[in-house]
Design a protein around this motif. Structure first.
Motif, PDB file in Angstrom:
ATOM      1  N   UNK A   6     -12.705   4.362   8.484  1.00 52.07           N
ATOM      2  CA  UNK A   6     -11.636   3.798   7.670  1.00 52.07           C
ATOM      3  C   UNK A   6     -10.475   3.292   8.520  1.00 52.07           C
ATOM      4  N   UNK A   7      -9.657   2.452   7.911  1.00 51.34           N
ATOM      5  CA  UNK A   7      -8.372   2.047   8.470  1.00 51.34           C
ATOM      6  C   UNK A   7      -7.282   2.490   7.510  1.00 51.34           C
ATOM      7  N   UNK A   8      -6.220   3.055   8.041  1.00 49.54           N
ATOM      8  CA  UNK A   8      -5.133   3.537   7.199  1.00 49.54           C
ATOM      9  C   UNK A   8      -4.182   2.389   6.838  1.00 49.54           C
ATOM     10  N   UNK A   9      -3.355   2.657   5.845  1.00 46.47           N
ATOM     11  CA  UNK A   9      -2.353   1.676   5.447  1.00 46.47           C
ATOM     12  C   UNK A   9      -1.389   1.394   6.586  1.00 46.47           C
ATOM     13  N   UNK A  10      -1.027   2.429   7.338  1.00 44.90           N
ATOM     14  CA  UNK A  10      -0.106   2.232   8.461  1.00 44.90           C
ATOM     15  C   UNK A  10      -0.731   1.339   9.529  1.00 44.90           C
ATOM     16  N   UNK A  11      -2.042   1.514   9.790  1.00 41.29           N
ATOM     17  CA  UNK A  11      -2.706   0.643  10.752  1.00 41.29           C
ATOM     18  C   UNK A  11      -2.663  -0.809  10.289  1.00 41.29           C
ATOM     19  N   UNK A  37       0.829  -1.202   0.000  1.00 41.61           N
ATOM     20  CA  UNK A  37       0.000   0.000   0.000  1.00 41.61           C
ATOM     21  C   UNK A  37       0.863   1.251   0.000  1.00 41.61           C
ATOM     22  N   UNK A  38       0.310   2.312  -0.548  1.00 42.39           N
ATOM     23  CA  UNK A  38       0.981   3.612  -0.475  1.00 42.39           C
ATOM     24  C   UNK A  38       0.580   4.304   0.826  1.00 42.39           C
ATOM     25  N   UNK A  39       1.347   5.320   1.209  1.00 47.01           N
ATOM     26  CA  UNK A  39       1.092   6.013   2.470  1.00 47.01           C
ATOM     27  C   UNK A  39      -0.289   6.649   2.518  1.00 47.01           C
ATOM     28  N   UNK A  40      -0.849   6.990   1.361  1.00 44.97           N
ATOM     29  CA  UNK A  40      -2.150   7.658   1.343  1.00 44.97           C
ATOM     30  C   UNK A  40      -3.316   6.679   1.258  1.00 44.97           C
ATOM     31  N   UNK A  41      -3.053   5.374   1.298  1.00 44.44           N
ATOM     32  CA  UNK A  41      -4.120   4.382   1.141  1.00 44.44           C
ATOM     33  C   UNK A  41      -4.942   4.255   2.415  1.00 44.44           C
ATOM     34  N   UNK A  42      -6.242   4.045   2.240  1.00 42.93           N
ATOM     35  CA  UNK A  42      -7.128   3.739   3.362  1.00 42.93           C
ATOM     36  C   UNK A  42      -8.251   2.845   2.874  1.00 42.93           C
ATOM     37  N   UNK A  43      -8.739   1.996   3.770  1.00 47.43           N
ATOM     38  CA  UNK A  43      -9.762   1.012   3.447  1.00 47.43           C
ATOM     39  C   UNK A  43     -10.988   1.218   4.324  1.00 47.43           C
ATOM     40  N   UNK A  44     -12.167   0.948   3.761  1.00 50.84           N
ATOM     41  CA  UNK A  44     -13.375   1.089   4.542  1.00 50.84           C
ATOM     42  C   UNK A  44     -14.574   0.453   3.870  1.00 50.84           C
ATOM     43  N   UNK A  45     -15.597   0.207   4.669  1.00 54.52           N
ATOM     44  CA  UNK A  45     -16.864  -0.337   4.186  1.00 54.52           C
ATOM     45  C   UNK A  45     -17.975   0.671   4.502  1.00 54.52           C
ATOM     46  N   UNK A  46     -18.399   1.471   3.526  1.00 59.28           N
ATOM     47  CA  UNK A  46     -19.484   2.425   3.753  1.00 59.28           C
ATOM     48  C   UNK A  46     -20.875   1.820   3.620  1.00 59.28           C
ATOM     49  N   UNK A  47     -20.949   0.495   3.591  1.00 61.67           N
ATOM     50  CA  UNK A  47     -22.215  -0.180   3.288  1.00 61.67           C
ATOM     51  C   UNK A  47     -23.379   0.245   4.176  1.00 61.67           C
ATOM     52  N   UNK A  48     -23.156   0.382   5.484  1.00 65.03           N
ATOM     53  CA  UNK A  48     -24.290   0.697   6.365  1.00 65.03           C
ATOM     54  C   UNK A  48     -24.923   2.042   6.011  1.00 65.03           C
ATOM     55  N   UNK A  49     -24.153   2.932   5.405  1.00 57.92           N
ATOM     56  CA  UNK A  49     -24.693   4.217   4.977  1.00 57.92           C
ATOM     57  C   UNK A  49     -25.405   4.125   3.636  1.00 57.92           C
ATOM     58  N   UNK A  50     -25.353   2.966   2.995  1.00 59.71           N
ATOM     59  CA  UNK A  50     -26.004   2.764   1.714  1.00 59.71           C
ATOM     60  C   UNK A  50     -27.118   1.724   1.808  1.00 59.71           C
ATOM     61  N   UNK A  77       4.432  -0.358   3.328  1.00 61.42           N
ATOM     62  CA  UNK A  77       3.800   0.923   3.008  1.00 61.42           C
ATOM     63  C   UNK A  77       4.877   1.812   2.413  1.00 61.42           C
ATOM     64  N   UNK A  78       4.621   2.295   1.202  1.00 61.75           N
ATOM     65  CA  UNK A  78       5.640   3.040   0.465  1.00 61.75           C
ATOM     66  C   UNK A  78       5.040   4.313  -0.125  1.00 61.75           C
ATOM     67  N   UNK A  79       5.892   5.198  -0.615  1.00 60.64           N
ATOM     68  CA  UNK A  79       5.407   6.363  -1.345  1.00 60.64           C
ATOM     69  C   UNK A  79       4.657   5.889  -2.587  1.00 60.64           C
ATOM     70  N   UNK A  80       3.654   6.660  -2.996  1.00 64.82           N
ATOM     71  CA  UNK A  80       2.856   6.228  -4.140  1.00 64.82           C
ATOM     72  C   UNK A  80       3.725   6.026  -5.383  1.00 64.82           C
ATOM     73  N   UNK A  81       4.749   6.835  -5.546  1.00 62.83           N
ATOM     74  CA  UNK A  81       5.606   6.722  -6.722  1.00 62.83           C
ATOM     75  C   UNK A  81       6.336   5.389  -6.773  1.00 62.83           C
TER      76      UNK A  81
END
Length: 266
Positions: free
Chosen positions: A166-171, A126-139, A181-185
């Motif tokens: 959300x959970x971050x890439x670092x988490x 993952x890149x440092x700016x990555x984050x994961x989440x499930x917005x399903x309950x709001x939909x 976890x790396x720079x996006x480049x």
């Protein structure tokens, strides 16, 4: 086409999601992704596969606009929902059942169906700016908790489902579910480097290893995901999903890590 392939040396295949503006796939896109993964993984010369995306983020899930039913229902009112259910299940299974290891390279937002893909991958970068989440309950939907549970501990998974946080890439790196976890480049080159190391091994042994590791999984990810999807369909029958999707449709639908206004996902 929303999905394209780049073949590398040493039998490494890159499958790239490229569906602007936010890589929220229509029903046809999920089936296209499944077919592409199956085709690339089944080639005898393939040693490893990298799944990545172009654009602002990895994947915002399903195309929520396609899920909105006609105002008066009628025949085919749930066709898009049923199609998305089947398409997501097929794409997630194609990652899991790929005969060779799948390395997911994740940047920016990874939501709903994106979590389903990444949670079934063998290795995640993952890149440092990555984050994961499930917005399903709001939909007004449910799904991919099966796959999120492969990335975060049980209580954290439940918290994320209930709150759409959300959970971050670092988490995730702290849990050990993200390898690096790396720079996006450097994201693509890092993922390809992991694939290249796998490709130095005997492909017959690697394919056997993938099959054996799937065989000892404590959870049947296909069955548990389909169980989740049944609740999504029930919620649609109550009408709450239509109301929440309409609310989402009045927003601009842009994934934002500070809010839950993202694609439905599964």
């Amino acid at each position: 086409m929303a999905i394209r392939v780049v073949r590398q040396a040493a039998g490494i295949a890159e499958v790239v999601i490229d569906a602007p503006p936010v890589n929220a796939l229509e029903v046809s896109g999920w089936f296209e992704l499944a077919d592409t993964l199956n085709a690339q993984g089944s080639q005898p010369g393939t040693s490893a596969l990298v799944l990545r995306a172009e654009g602002r983020g990895f994947c915002a899930g399903v195309d929520i606009k396609e899920m909105r039913r006609p105002p008066h229902g009628g025949a085919g009112a749930y066709d898009a929902l049923l199609g998305a259910n089947a398409g997501c299940a097929a794409a997630f299974a194609a990652v899991y059942d790929c005969p060779v290891p799948v390395i997911a390279a994740v940047h920016g937002f990874c939501l709903g169906g994106g979590v389903g893909l990444v949670g079934n991958a063998d290795i995640v970068i993952a890149s440092h700016d990555a984050y994961l989440g499930l917005p399903e309950v709001d939909r007004g939907a449910l799904g991919a908790a099966t796959h999120l549970a492969r990335l975060v501990p049980q209580q954290r998974m439940r918290h994320m489902v209930y709150t759409a946080e959300h959970a971050t890439a670092d988490e995730l790196h702290g849990y050990g579910s993200v390898l690096a976890v790396v720079d996006r480049e450097r994201l693509r080159e890092t993922a390809l480097a992991v694939a290249a190391r796998i490709a130095t091994k005997d492909v017959v042994v690697i394919r056997a290893a993938k099959q054996s590791l799937n065989g000892i999984d404590p959870v049947d990810v296909k069955r548990s995901y389909r169980y989740e999807q049944g609740f999504t369909f029930e919620l649609n029958l109550t009408g709450v999903s239509d109301r929440l999707r309409d609310d989402f449709g009045r927003s601009d639908g842009t994934p934002d890590r500070n809010s839950a206004a993202q694609g439905e996902g599964t």
